[in-house]
Enzyme design. Structure first.
Site, PDB file in Angstrom:
ATOM      1  N   SER A   5       0.131  21.869 -14.106  1.00 46.33           N
ATOM      2  CA  SER A   5       0.431  21.495 -14.672  1.00 46.33           C
ATOM      3  C   SER A   5       0.773  21.410 -16.360  1.00 46.33           C
ATOM      4  CB  SER A   5       1.847  20.118 -13.939  1.00 46.33           C
ATOM      5  OG  SER A   5       0.206  18.908 -13.513  1.00 46.33           O
ATOM      6  N   GLY A   7      -1.812  20.925 -20.064  1.00 47.71           N
ATOM      7  CA  GLY A   7      -3.280  20.988 -20.857  1.00 47.71           C
ATOM      8  C   GLY A   7      -3.892  22.290 -19.955  1.00 47.71           C
ATOM      9  N   ILE A   8      -5.188  22.614 -20.437  1.00 46.75           N
ATOM     10  CA  ILE A   8      -5.927  23.804 -20.108  1.00 46.75           C
ATOM     11  C   ILE A   8      -5.690  24.551 -19.135  1.00 46.75           C
ATOM     12  CG2 ILE A   8      -7.907  24.156 -18.905  1.00 46.75           C
ATOM     13  CD1 ILE A   8      -9.034  22.007 -20.755  1.00 46.75           C
ATOM     14  N   GLY A   9      -5.014  23.853 -17.923  1.00 50.41           N
ATOM     15  CA  GLY A   9      -4.341  24.076 -16.670  1.00 50.41           C
ATOM     16  C   GLY A   9      -3.890  25.412 -16.428  1.00 50.41           C
ATOM     17  N   SER A 165     -18.363  20.129 -17.940  1.00 53.59           N
ATOM     18  CA  SER A 165     -18.669  19.417 -19.598  1.00 53.59           C
ATOM     19  C   SER A 165     -19.354  19.437 -20.116  1.00 53.59           C
ATOM     20  CB  SER A 165     -17.457  17.734 -19.735  1.00 53.59           C
ATOM     21  OG  SER A 165     -18.067  17.338 -20.407  1.00 53.59           O
ATOM     22  N   TYR A 187     -17.484   8.950 -15.781  1.00 55.59           N
ATOM     23  CA  TYR A 187     -17.361  10.868 -16.024  1.00 55.59           C
ATOM     24  C   TYR A 187     -18.516  11.265 -16.205  1.00 55.59           C
ATOM     25  CZ  TYR A 187     -14.369  14.083 -17.992  1.00 55.59           C
ATOM     26  OH  TYR A 187     -14.218  15.759 -18.271  1.00 55.59           O
TER      27      TYR A 187
END
Length: 328
Positions: A5, A7-9, A165, A187
């Site tokens: 929905s 950003g990167i996606g 990451s 994270y």
């Protein structure tokens, strides 16, 4: 299937459709109003494509199971599953470490990985799990387990492509505390857990036709990134970041650039990929995109132990999911 929905996606969705206009793309999103808006925009620019949506919140196990059931009713197989949903809640910057790093020889690594710079305030979800662990790792794991009939085929392989990451750090992960309940960098721990799970999945599922890869999109300026520092600090830092970009390839900066390795993997034969590699979206100082890789800092025996712990946790939470279904 992609969480796409923003950003990167979202950038990944656009790039995949640009390469294959007849692709059937399924957007897995928590917010369905945003999902439908994105779907309409994608179909407007790619009218021959088939774009559908499914609602899923990977921080809620019942939502994951319900989404998987819906997908199993709709599809006979899934060729690619992009596992890119993730959170970094309430990040706090270690100011002292930041300014010490600015004037050290490690400044490029600091900006590339944020190692030692960021702490987060985690919380416990309604499922009784740490939120970062459930959202970034365990919710995806349960989804994979539920979708095994659509992913495991002997005739042609399916691919899992995880967004990991460079921030994944072995020092922030412990098999005795896989949810990182006792630490301050959930994270980083969750991304190292993702790398471990990737290795374990390849060991356990390659023979069934399912392959897994991990990707780092690089340093991308998204809503998550901008939330780390006040706006005026980003204004001061951006010239420095653009300069450093000429000396390091991790500063992809835009979602389009950050999706480079994700798109690249969709064109590879998964059987030829290195199961112990992390594929990195990289960008030159002048803005040219390319893909590199680095060897995962993973012990395969540790990866298998982590996988077994996830299976044990799955057994425990299944009871909770069944009870919730009965109350619905």
């Amino acid at each position: 299937m992609i969480a796409g929905s923003l950003g990167i996606g979202l950038a990944l969705c656009k790039r995949l459709l640009a390469g294959d206009r007849e692709l059937h793309l399924c957007l897995a999103c928590r917010n369905m109003s945003k999902a439908e808006a994105v779907r309409a925009a994608l179909l407007a620019s790619h009218p021959r494509a088939e774009v559908t949506t499914v609602q899923v919140d990977v921080s809620k196990l019942q939502s994951v199971v319900q989404a998987a059931e819906e997908l199993k009713q709709r599809f006979q197989r899934l060729d690619y599953v992009y596992l890119n949903a993730g959170i970094m809640p309430n990040p706090k910057l270690n100011i002292k470490a930041f300014f010490c790093g600015l004037f050290s020889r490690n400044v490029i690594r600091m900006f590339s990985t944020a190692e030692g710079l960021l702490t987060q305030h985690d919380r416990v979800t309604a499922d009784g799990l740490q939120e970062v662990f459930e959202t970034n790792v365990f919710g995806h794991f349960i989804l994979i387990r539920e979708l095994e009939p659509l992913l495991c085929h002997s005739d042609s392989p399916s691919q899992l492509i995880w967004t990991s990451s460079r921030n994944a750090s072995k020092s922030n992960f412990s098999l005795e505390d896989i949810q990182h309940a006792k630490g301050q960098e959930p994270y980083s721990s969750s991304k190292y857990a993702t790398d471990l799970l990737n290795v374990a999945l390849n060991r356990n599922f390659n023979q069934k036709g399912l392959y897994s890869s991990v990707v780092c999109p690089g340093t991308v300026l998204t809503n998550m990134t901008y939330g780390i520092l006040p706006p005026f600090v980003w204004t001061l830092l951006l010239p420095v970041i653009w300069l450093i970009r000429f000396f390091a390839n991790a500063f992809t900066l835009t979602p389009y650039n950050g999706s480079e390795a994700l798109v690249w993997l969709s064109h590879q034969n998964p059987e030829s990929l290195n199961p112990l590699a992390k594929y990195l979206s990289s960008t030159t100082g002048l803005g040219s995109n390319y893909v590199t890789f680095q060897k995962l800092d993973i012990d395969e025996e540790m990866a298998e132990k982590f996988y077994q712990k996830l299976l044990e946790l799955e057994k425990r939470v299944r009871t909770t999911i069944v009870k919730s279904d009965c109350r619905s």
